[in-house]
Design a protein around this motif. Sequence first.
Motif, mmCIF file in Angstrom:
data_model
loop_
_atom_site.group_PDB
_atom_site.id
_atom_site.type_symbol
_atom_site.label_atom_id
_atom_site.label_comp_id
_atom_site.label_asym_id
_atom_site.label_seq_id
_atom_site.Cartn_x
_atom_site.Cartn_y
_atom_site.Cartn_z
ATOM 1 N N ASP A 56 14.618 5.309 -5.348
ATOM 2 C CA ASP A 56 13.989 5.746 -4.091
ATOM 3 C C ASP A 56 12.471 5.648 -4.189
ATOM 4 O O ASP A 56 11.798 5.256 -3.236
ATOM 5 C CB ASP A 56 14.382 7.183 -3.755
ATOM 6 C CG ASP A 56 15.848 7.323 -3.384
ATOM 7 O OD1 ASP A 56 16.479 6.302 -3.062
ATOM 8 O OD2 ASP A 56 16.343 8.469 -3.426
ATOM 9 N N THR A 90 11.379 2.021 -3.954
ATOM 10 C CA THR A 90 11.440 1.583 -2.554
ATOM 11 C C THR A 90 10.262 2.131 -1.765
ATOM 12 O O THR A 90 9.630 1.413 -0.982
ATOM 13 C CB THR A 90 12.779 2.040 -1.921
ATOM 14 O OG1 THR A 90 13.844 1.475 -2.675
ATOM 15 C CG2 THR A 90 12.892 1.608 -0.483
ATOM 16 N N ASP A 91 9.922 3.407 -1.979
ATOM 17 C CA ASP A 91 8.790 4.025 -1.298
ATOM 18 C C ASP A 91 7.482 3.331 -1.675
ATOM 19 O O ASP A 91 6.670 3.004 -0.808
ATOM 20 C CB ASP A 91 8.721 5.511 -1.643
ATOM 21 C CG ASP A 91 7.554 6.208 -0.978
ATOM 22 O OD1 ASP A 91 7.403 6.076 0.251
ATOM 23 O OD2 ASP A 91 6.782 6.874 -1.690
ATOM 24 N N SER A 116 7.334 -0.176 -0.159
ATOM 25 C CA SER A 116 7.084 -0.090 1.275
ATOM 26 C C SER A 116 5.608 0.165 1.559
ATOM 27 O O SER A 116 5.003 -0.455 2.436
ATOM 28 C CB SER A 116 7.950 1.020 1.865
ATOM 29 O OG SER A 116 7.548 1.329 3.165
ATOM 30 N N ARG A 117 5.003 1.072 0.800
ATOM 31 C CA ARG A 117 3.590 1.381 1.014
ATOM 32 C C ARG A 117 2.709 0.202 0.645
ATOM 33 O O ARG A 117 1.698 -0.055 1.320
ATOM 34 C CB ARG A 117 3.199 2.620 0.211
ATOM 35 C CG ARG A 117 3.797 3.882 0.780
ATOM 36 C CD ARG A 117 3.474 5.058 -0.100
ATOM 37 N NE ARG A 117 4.129 6.254 0.401
ATOM 38 C CZ ARG A 117 3.508 7.398 0.575
ATOM 39 N NH1 ARG A 117 2.237 7.534 0.287
ATOM 40 N NH2 ARG A 117 4.164 8.441 1.031
#
Length: 145
Positions: free
Chosen positions: A129, A132-133, A136-137
């Motif tokens: 997770d 992925t975070d 994404s950023r």
Amino acid sequence: MENNNIFENLLSLKEASNIWHIDDSVLRKAILSNRLKDGADVKKFGKQWVVTKDAMEREYGPAKKTNKIEEYSKLEIFQVYYYIGNITLKYSQKYKMTLAQTNSIFDKFGIQEYLFTCFDYLHLGNINDVVTDVASRIRRGISFE
């Protein structure tokens, strides 16, 4: 009505010594010499001394600012670096990059510091997770500094 919690102003000697970066033996000597007055500035409850923040500020000045790293134990620091290493490895594998390329991106965006400040989230969170975070950023161009 004003909410005055008298306990918010109290610190154990250990807490005070950590905040003001002084050894607790200095505080004990201040109590013995009556520089910190028993009953007004300090009070002993069983074996535990407590001191008021006001007395600490009067005698030792404003509380010292701490570096985030100083707030963590050696074990917690090791765990954070372990998470950073895992996240770096998983990110490099997911996006088929070398570790050097991944580290370069992480340096550019200040991700190690971001991860360090989010230690509690990482400690309880799922590394996938977090990857992925972070990804994404980075795609959105958000700096972590």
